[in-house]
Design a protein around this motif. Structure first.
Motif, PDB file in Angstrom:
ATOM      1  N   GLN A 144      -0.249  16.096   8.360  1.00  0.00           N
ATOM      2  CA  GLN A 144       0.983  15.387   8.680  1.00  0.00           C
ATOM      3  C   GLN A 144       2.203  16.251   8.366  1.00  0.00           C
ATOM      4  N   ASN A 145       2.208  16.887   7.206  1.00  0.00           N
ATOM      5  CA  ASN A 145       3.347  17.714   6.819  1.00  0.00           C
ATOM      6  C   ASN A 145       3.573  18.843   7.806  1.00  0.00           C
ATOM      7  N   ARG A 194       2.303   0.614   9.388  1.00  0.00           N
ATOM      8  CA  ARG A 194       2.962   1.833   8.943  1.00  0.00           C
ATOM      9  C   ARG A 194       2.634   2.947   9.934  1.00  0.00           C
ATOM     10  N   THR A 221       0.840  -1.187   0.000  1.00  0.00           N
ATOM     11  CA  THR A 221       0.000   0.000   0.000  1.00  0.00           C
ATOM     12  C   THR A 221       0.878   1.242   0.000  1.00  0.00           C
ATOM     13  N   VAL A 222       0.648   2.122  -0.950  1.00  0.00           N
ATOM     14  CA  VAL A 222       1.446   3.340  -1.056  1.00  0.00           C
ATOM     15  C   VAL A 222       0.851   4.393  -0.126  1.00  0.00           C
ATOM     16  N   PRO A 223       1.648   4.862   0.838  1.00  0.00           N
ATOM     17  CA  PRO A 223       1.117   5.857   1.769  1.00  0.00           C
ATOM     18  C   PRO A 223       1.002   7.233   1.120  1.00  0.00           C
ATOM     19  N   THR A 224       0.026   7.983   1.571  1.00  0.00           N
ATOM     20  CA  THR A 224      -0.095   9.386   1.167  1.00  0.00           C
ATOM     21  C   THR A 224       0.070  10.234   2.413  1.00  0.00           C
ATOM     22  N   THR A 225       0.686  11.371   2.249  1.00  0.00           N
ATOM     23  CA  THR A 225       0.930  12.261   3.372  1.00  0.00           C
ATOM     24  C   THR A 225      -0.002  13.461   3.262  1.00  0.00           C
ATOM     25  N   SER A 226      -0.719  13.748   4.335  1.00  0.00           N
ATOM     26  CA  SER A 226      -1.674  14.854   4.340  1.00  0.00           C
ATOM     27  C   SER A 226      -0.983  16.169   4.700  1.00  0.00           C
ATOM     28  N   ASP A 263       2.999   7.040  10.896  1.00  0.00           N
ATOM     29  CA  ASP A 263       3.174   8.312  10.207  1.00  0.00           C
ATOM     30  C   ASP A 263       4.595   8.828  10.379  1.00  0.00           C
ATOM     31  N   GLU A 309       9.614   9.472   8.261  1.00  0.00           N
ATOM     32  CA  GLU A 309       8.212   9.494   7.850  1.00  0.00           C
ATOM     33  C   GLU A 309       7.786   8.170   7.224  1.00  0.00           C
ATOM     34  N   GLU A 310       6.519   7.817   7.446  1.00  0.00           N
ATOM     35  CA  GLU A 310       5.893   6.630   6.858  1.00  0.00           C
ATOM     36  C   GLU A 310       6.758   5.382   7.093  1.00  0.00           C
TER      37      GLU A 310
END
Length: 120
Positions: A21-22, A46, A13-18, A48, A37-38
């Protein structure tokens, strides 16, 4: 086997960063932490971010609305925190979206909030 295929799908699963989170990661960096990160744990969870505090790794979960029913964490969120803490040996702290949203209005409070959460 089906179990192996499911496990591989879970890991791929490819994580996405919101943006949330940033923002948290940026504040952690400003405090002198070097957030990884991740981070994928040995058992496939996983996180954050992971930071080192006084020589010990601490997992950070920036939890958005999907992690809660009302203001209570969902069962899967509770299970993840418990398993990462107990099986991986990494304590996990949660940053609920509504708490961080309050701090957005007063950016001078973000770093003290993170210091308090991480006990530094």
């Amino acid at each position: 086997s089906l179990q192996e295929k499911c496990h591989q799908a879970f890991l791929m699963t490819v994580p996405t960063t919101s943006a949330l989170q940033n923002d948290v990661f940026s504040q952690l960096s400003s405090l002198g932490f070097k957030p990884e990160e991740e981070v994928l744990t040995k058992r496939g969870y996983r996180l954050d971010a992971v930071v080192e505090v006084k020589g010990k790794k601490i997992g950070i979960e920036v939890d958005g609305p999907s992690h809660f029913i009302g203001r209570k964490p969902t069962g899967s969120t509770i299970l993840k925190r418990r398993q990462v803490t107990n099986l991986e040996g990494i304590p996990v702290v949660s940053i609920p979206y509504w708490e961080w949203d309050k701090l957005r209005r007063d950016s001078d409070k973000k770093q003290p909030y993170l210091r308090s959460l991480l006990s530094v």
